[in-house]
Design a protein around this motif. Structure first.
Motif, mmCIF file in Angstrom:
data_model
loop_
_atom_site.group_PDB
_atom_site.id
_atom_site.type_symbol
_atom_site.label_atom_id
_atom_site.label_comp_id
_atom_site.label_asym_id
_atom_site.label_seq_id
_atom_site.Cartn_x
_atom_site.Cartn_y
_atom_site.Cartn_z
ATOM 1 N N ARG A 26 -27.110 -28.351 -78.436
ATOM 2 C CA ARG A 26 -26.429 -29.589 -78.074
ATOM 3 C C ARG A 26 -25.809 -29.730 -77.344
ATOM 4 O O ARG A 26 -25.187 -30.715 -76.982
ATOM 5 C CB ARG A 26 -25.129 -29.241 -79.747
ATOM 6 C CG ARG A 26 -25.248 -28.995 -80.874
ATOM 7 C CD ARG A 26 -24.889 -28.835 -81.967
ATOM 8 N NE ARG A 26 -25.293 -30.075 -82.936
ATOM 9 C CZ ARG A 26 -24.263 -28.992 -84.221
ATOM 10 N NH1 ARG A 26 -24.020 -28.619 -84.582
ATOM 11 N NH2 ARG A 26 -25.000 -29.606 -85.689
ATOM 12 N N LYS A 27 -24.681 -28.558 -76.513
ATOM 13 C CA LYS A 27 -23.990 -28.904 -75.325
ATOM 14 C C LYS A 27 -25.426 -29.670 -74.271
ATOM 15 O O LYS A 27 -25.197 -30.226 -73.632
ATOM 16 C CB LYS A 27 -24.132 -27.238 -74.843
ATOM 17 C CG LYS A 27 -23.063 -26.451 -75.296
ATOM 18 C CD LYS A 27 -21.894 -26.215 -75.015
ATOM 19 C CE LYS A 27 -23.152 -24.307 -74.405
ATOM 20 N NZ LYS A 27 -22.675 -23.415 -74.275
ATOM 21 N N ALA A 28 -26.903 -29.345 -74.132
ATOM 22 C CA ALA A 28 -27.606 -29.389 -73.704
ATOM 23 C C ALA A 28 -28.048 -31.618 -73.409
ATOM 24 O O ALA A 28 -27.986 -32.154 -72.675
ATOM 25 C CB ALA A 28 -29.109 -29.063 -73.231
ATOM 26 N N VAL A 29 -27.250 -31.687 -75.314
ATOM 27 C CA VAL A 29 -27.475 -33.240 -75.406
ATOM 28 C C VAL A 29 -26.517 -34.102 -74.931
ATOM 29 O O VAL A 29 -26.644 -34.826 -74.451
ATOM 30 C CB VAL A 29 -27.476 -34.032 -76.881
ATOM 31 C CG1 VAL A 29 -27.499 -35.058 -77.110
ATOM 32 C CG2 VAL A 29 -28.729 -33.115 -77.204
ATOM 33 N N GLN A 47 -34.478 -34.719 -70.432
ATOM 34 C CA GLN A 47 -33.135 -33.634 -69.991
ATOM 35 C C GLN A 47 -33.097 -32.857 -70.667
ATOM 36 O O GLN A 47 -33.261 -31.873 -69.243
ATOM 37 C CB GLN A 47 -32.060 -34.916 -70.364
ATOM 38 C CG GLN A 47 -32.278 -36.518 -69.206
ATOM 39 C CD GLN A 47 -32.865 -36.175 -67.570
ATOM 40 O OE1 GLN A 47 -31.955 -35.427 -67.131
ATOM 41 N NE2 GLN A 47 -33.627 -36.187 -68.002
ATOM 42 N N VAL A 48 -32.871 -32.660 -72.118
ATOM 43 C CA VAL A 48 -32.734 -31.437 -72.925
ATOM 44 C C VAL A 48 -33.604 -30.409 -72.242
ATOM 45 O O VAL A 48 -33.497 -29.281 -72.255
ATOM 46 C CB VAL A 48 -32.081 -31.417 -73.978
ATOM 47 C CG1 VAL A 48 -32.195 -29.912 -74.911
ATOM 48 C CG2 VAL A 48 -31.531 -32.164 -74.088
ATOM 49 N N ALA A 49 -35.436 -30.360 -72.576
ATOM 50 C CA ALA A 49 -36.095 -29.678 -72.156
ATOM 51 C C ALA A 49 -36.052 -29.146 -71.051
ATOM 52 O O ALA A 49 -36.999 -27.942 -70.917
ATOM 53 C CB ALA A 49 -37.342 -30.005 -73.046
ATOM 54 N N VAL A 50 -34.988 -29.220 -69.906
ATOM 55 C CA VAL A 50 -34.985 -28.871 -68.369
ATOM 56 C C VAL A 50 -34.321 -27.487 -68.614
ATOM 57 O O VAL A 50 -34.599 -26.442 -67.738
ATOM 58 C CB VAL A 50 -34.876 -29.799 -67.419
ATOM 59 C CG1 VAL A 50 -34.701 -29.560 -66.021
ATOM 60 C CG2 VAL A 50 -36.175 -31.212 -67.341
ATOM 61 N N VAL A 52 -33.267 -26.451 -71.295
ATOM 62 C CA VAL A 52 -33.714 -25.474 -72.906
ATOM 63 C C VAL A 52 -34.838 -25.743 -73.254
ATOM 64 O O VAL A 52 -35.022 -25.954 -74.594
ATOM 65 C CB VAL A 52 -31.711 -25.989 -73.918
ATOM 66 C CG1 VAL A 52 -32.186 -24.559 -75.057
ATOM 67 C CG2 VAL A 52 -30.438 -25.595 -73.092
ATOM 68 N N PRO A 53 -35.718 -25.075 -72.907
ATOM 69 C CA PRO A 53 -37.163 -25.350 -72.617
ATOM 70 C C PRO A 53 -37.791 -25.092 -74.498
ATOM 71 O O PRO A 53 -38.266 -25.501 -75.026
ATOM 72 C CB PRO A 53 -37.971 -24.361 -72.003
ATOM 73 C CG PRO A 53 -36.834 -23.267 -71.366
ATOM 74 C CD PRO A 53 -35.328 -24.193 -71.578
ATOM 75 N N GLN A 54 -36.623 -24.075 -74.911
ATOM 76 C CA GLN A 54 -37.001 -24.000 -76.902
ATOM 77 C C GLN A 54 -36.427 -24.654 -77.495
ATOM 78 O O GLN A 54 -37.021 -24.548 -78.736
ATOM 79 C CB GLN A 54 -37.256 -22.583 -76.372
ATOM 80 C CG GLN A 54 -35.329 -22.563 -77.267
ATOM 81 C CD GLN A 54 -34.941 -22.221 -75.486
ATOM 82 O OE1 GLN A 54 -35.096 -21.977 -74.656
ATOM 83 N NE2 GLN A 54 -33.270 -21.609 -75.929
ATOM 84 N N THR A 55 -35.831 -25.640 -76.938
ATOM 85 C CA THR A 55 -35.459 -27.113 -78.293
ATOM 86 C C THR A 55 -36.645 -27.684 -78.128
ATOM 87 O O THR A 55 -37.368 -28.174 -77.282
ATOM 88 C CB THR A 55 -34.134 -27.663 -77.335
ATOM 89 O OG1 THR A 55 -33.704 -27.191 -76.642
ATOM 90 C CG2 THR A 55 -33.937 -28.605 -77.494
ATOM 91 N N SER A 56 -36.789 -28.956 -79.764
ATOM 92 C CA SER A 56 -37.781 -29.615 -79.930
ATOM 93 C C SER A 56 -37.085 -30.529 -79.849
ATOM 94 O O SER A 56 -36.073 -30.553 -79.941
ATOM 95 C CB SER A 56 -37.690 -28.867 -81.139
ATOM 96 O OG SER A 56 -37.499 -29.351 -82.285
ATOM 97 N N LEU A 57 -38.048 -31.558 -80.032
ATOM 98 C CA LEU A 57 -37.370 -33.067 -80.269
ATOM 99 C C LEU A 57 -36.880 -33.007 -81.763
ATOM 100 O O LEU A 57 -35.919 -33.457 -81.379
ATOM 101 C CB LEU A 57 -38.726 -33.743 -80.238
ATOM 102 C CG LEU A 57 -38.936 -36.033 -79.927
ATOM 103 C CD1 LEU A 57 -37.949 -36.221 -78.981
ATOM 104 C CD2 LEU A 57 -40.112 -36.672 -79.603
ATOM 105 N N GLN A 58 -36.884 -32.400 -82.870
ATOM 106 C CA GLN A 58 -36.581 -32.365 -83.839
ATOM 107 C C GLN A 58 -34.964 -31.849 -83.663
ATOM 108 O O GLN A 58 -34.142 -32.724 -84.055
ATOM 109 C CB GLN A 58 -36.902 -32.066 -84.951
ATOM 110 C CG GLN A 58 -36.738 -32.306 -86.528
ATOM 111 C CD GLN A 58 -36.209 -33.738 -86.797
ATOM 112 O OE1 GLN A 58 -37.223 -34.541 -86.782
ATOM 113 N NE2 GLN A 58 -35.174 -34.484 -87.022
ATOM 114 N N SER A 59 -34.642 -31.312 -83.033
ATOM 115 C CA SER A 59 -33.903 -31.070 -83.056
ATOM 116 C C SER A 59 -32.295 -31.546 -81.902
ATOM 117 O O SER A 59 -30.936 -31.556 -82.087
ATOM 118 C CB SER A 59 -33.225 -29.029 -81.665
ATOM 119 O OG SER A 59 -33.959 -28.062 -82.846
ATOM 120 N N VAL A 60 -33.347 -32.436 -81.285
ATOM 121 C CA VAL A 60 -32.679 -33.365 -80.133
ATOM 122 C C VAL A 60 -32.085 -34.441 -81.098
ATOM 123 O O VAL A 60 -31.167 -34.991 -81.352
ATOM 124 C CB VAL A 60 -33.507 -33.889 -79.120
ATOM 125 C CG1 VAL A 60 -32.831 -35.177 -77.961
ATOM 126 C CG2 VAL A 60 -33.263 -32.672 -78.370
#
Length: 160
Positions: A26-29, A47-50, A52-60
């Motif tokens: 969420r902070k990265a978003v 951008q977030v994947a850079v 926080v690589p473990q973040t999924s598209l669904q989480s975004v």
């Protein structure tokens, strides 16, 4: 032009103030939207994947939905394009979009308070907002088109 991050609040503070749980994704978003206003969910995910690589598209998508519902982020949907997200939520503004490259700029409302337009007939609705999108061609695209036209004209005249 102001956004939620113009108030010098850290992303975690903004998320907490919206009544939401703070997570790294969420902070990265929020950071991605601060760096790239008018981003699609896919753009935010890249951008977030850079960071926080473990973040999924669904989480975004979930974070963006939560942020919109909490009033932290605004979503707008230009015709024929994916929904775009921005942190600028505390004023009445509109958007100017280039038909060629898709560049988006905020345009302050000339009337100030929402709604800035009134329909001829409200059909009993209590109008609270008017969403205006201006479409055109940005200077860079106009210059590129003029250069292409000039080059085509030069080729055309040398072939005869």
């Amino acid at each position: 032009m102001t956004s939620n991050l113009d108030h010098a609040a850290a992303p975690a503070e903004l998320i907490r103030a919206a009544g939401l749980r703070v997570t790294d994704s969420r902070k990265a978003v929020v950071e991605a939207l601060a760096a790239h206003p008018h981003a699609s969910a896919d753009d935010v995910f890249r951008q977030v994947a850079v960071s926080v690589p473990q973040t999924s598209l669904q989480s975004v998508y979930n974070a963006l939905t939560d942020f919109v519902e909490a009033g932290l982020v605004r979503r707008f949907e230009p015709a024929g394009r994916p929904g775009l997200f921005e942190l600028r939520v505390d004023d009445n503004h509109h958007h100017l979009i280039c038909r060629e490259c898709g560049a988006v700029h905020d345009v302050d409302c000339a009337h100030g308070a929402a709604p800035c337009l009134q329909p001829a007939d409200t059909f009993g609705f209590a109008i609270t907002e008017a969403e205006v999108t201006f479409w055109g061609v940005c200077p860079a695209c106009a210059d590129a088109a003029a250069a292409t036209d000039a080059a085509a004209a030069a080729v055309s005249t040398t072939n005869f």
